[in-house]
Design a protein around this motif. Sequence first.
Motif, mmCIF file in Angstrom:
data_model
loop_
_atom_site.group_PDB
_atom_site.id
_atom_site.type_symbol
_atom_site.label_atom_id
_atom_site.label_comp_id
_atom_site.label_asym_id
_atom_site.label_seq_id
_atom_site.Cartn_x
_atom_site.Cartn_y
_atom_site.Cartn_z
ATOM 1 N N TYR A 223 10.904 -1.128 1.681
ATOM 2 C CA TYR A 223 10.161 -2.054 2.526
ATOM 3 C C TYR A 223 10.410 -3.499 2.108
ATOM 4 O O TYR A 223 10.659 -4.371 2.945
ATOM 5 C CB TYR A 223 8.662 -1.764 2.474
ATOM 6 C CG TYR A 223 8.239 -0.486 3.174
ATOM 7 C CD1 TYR A 223 9.016 0.105 4.163
ATOM 8 C CD2 TYR A 223 7.045 0.130 2.853
ATOM 9 C CE1 TYR A 223 8.620 1.270 4.806
ATOM 10 C CE2 TYR A 223 6.631 1.299 3.488
ATOM 11 C CZ TYR A 223 7.432 1.859 4.459
ATOM 12 O OH TYR A 223 7.030 2.998 5.090
ATOM 13 N N GLN B 165 0.809 -1.218 0.000
ATOM 14 C CA GLN B 165 0.000 0.000 0.000
ATOM 15 C C GLN B 165 0.848 1.276 0.000
ATOM 16 O O GLN B 165 0.304 2.370 -0.049
ATOM 17 C CB GLN B 165 -0.912 0.004 1.224
ATOM 18 C CG GLN B 165 -1.919 -1.120 1.222
ATOM 19 C CD GLN B 165 -2.701 -1.183 2.517
ATOM 20 O OE1 GLN B 165 -2.505 -0.382 3.418
ATOM 21 N NE2 GLN B 165 -3.601 -2.139 2.603
ATOM 22 N N SER B 166 2.153 1.132 0.032
ATOM 23 C CA SER B 166 3.016 2.306 0.117
ATOM 24 C C SER B 166 3.375 2.845 -1.269
ATOM 25 O O SER B 166 3.120 2.211 -2.284
ATOM 26 C CB SER B 166 4.288 1.956 0.899
ATOM 27 O OG SER B 166 5.027 0.991 0.203
ATOM 28 N N LYS B 167 3.984 4.003 -1.272
ATOM 29 C CA LYS B 167 4.409 4.630 -2.522
ATOM 30 C C LYS B 167 5.586 3.851 -3.110
ATOM 31 O O LYS B 167 6.302 3.160 -2.395
ATOM 32 C CB LYS B 167 4.804 6.080 -2.268
ATOM 33 C CG LYS B 167 3.632 6.919 -1.830
ATOM 34 C CD LYS B 167 4.037 8.352 -1.612
ATOM 35 C CE LYS B 167 2.813 9.129 -1.156
ATOM 36 N NZ LYS B 167 3.090 10.515 -0.933
ATOM 37 N N ALA B 168 5.799 4.019 -4.393
ATOM 38 C CA ALA B 168 6.773 3.216 -5.137
ATOM 39 C C ALA B 168 8.169 3.235 -4.530
ATOM 40 O O ALA B 168 8.778 2.183 -4.339
ATOM 41 C CB ALA B 168 6.819 3.662 -6.589
ATOM 42 N N GLU B 169 8.688 4.401 -4.205
ATOM 43 C CA GLU B 169 10.066 4.454 -3.709
ATOM 44 C C GLU B 169 10.179 3.852 -2.317
ATOM 45 O O GLU B 169 11.156 3.181 -1.997
ATOM 46 C CB GLU B 169 10.651 5.863 -3.782
ATOM 47 C CG GLU B 169 10.327 6.780 -2.641
ATOM 48 C CD GLU B 169 10.949 8.153 -2.822
ATOM 49 O OE1 GLU B 169 11.412 8.702 -1.820
ATOM 50 O OE2 GLU B 169 10.967 8.668 -3.951
ATOM 51 N N ALA B 170 9.187 4.028 -1.484
ATOM 52 C CA ALA B 170 9.186 3.419 -0.151
ATOM 53 C C ALA B 170 8.985 1.910 -0.259
ATOM 54 O O ALA B 170 9.551 1.151 0.528
ATOM 55 C CB ALA B 170 8.098 4.031 0.715
ATOM 56 N N LYS B 171 8.200 1.506 -1.241
ATOM 57 C CA LYS B 171 7.902 0.089 -1.428
ATOM 58 C C LYS B 171 9.188 -0.721 -1.635
ATOM 59 O O LYS B 171 9.343 -1.804 -1.071
ATOM 60 C CB LYS B 171 6.969 -0.083 -2.636
ATOM 61 C CG LYS B 171 6.392 -1.460 -2.782
ATOM 62 C CD LYS B 171 5.458 -1.538 -3.977
ATOM 63 C CE LYS B 171 4.196 -0.760 -3.694
ATOM 64 N NZ LYS B 171 3.118 -1.023 -4.645
#
Length: 95
Positions: free
Chosen positions: A40, A31-37
Amino acid sequence: MDTTQVTEQKVKAQLDKFDAQITEMKAKAAQSKAEAKVNYYEKIDELQTQRDSIGKQLEEFKASSESAWEDIQEGIEGAVGRLQKSFEKAASHFN
């Protein structure tokens, strides 16, 4: 129940807990944004690798001779403790 069975059940329960935490982290990462994904999933992969290593150690523990299981038990318990700290650190990034 002897000590080896207690240790085995304790480690299995902890592995089940780690599996649930990994599943929860994957859901949050999705569910996170692309760069954070990407970050993670890197953390999740590291945790999964550590968790799998403990699973292998548990199998060695179950197959070991009685004279060797104390050393293996200490190694497993230490690895579980380190992995728990890794989960706590990673969880702070997911919140």
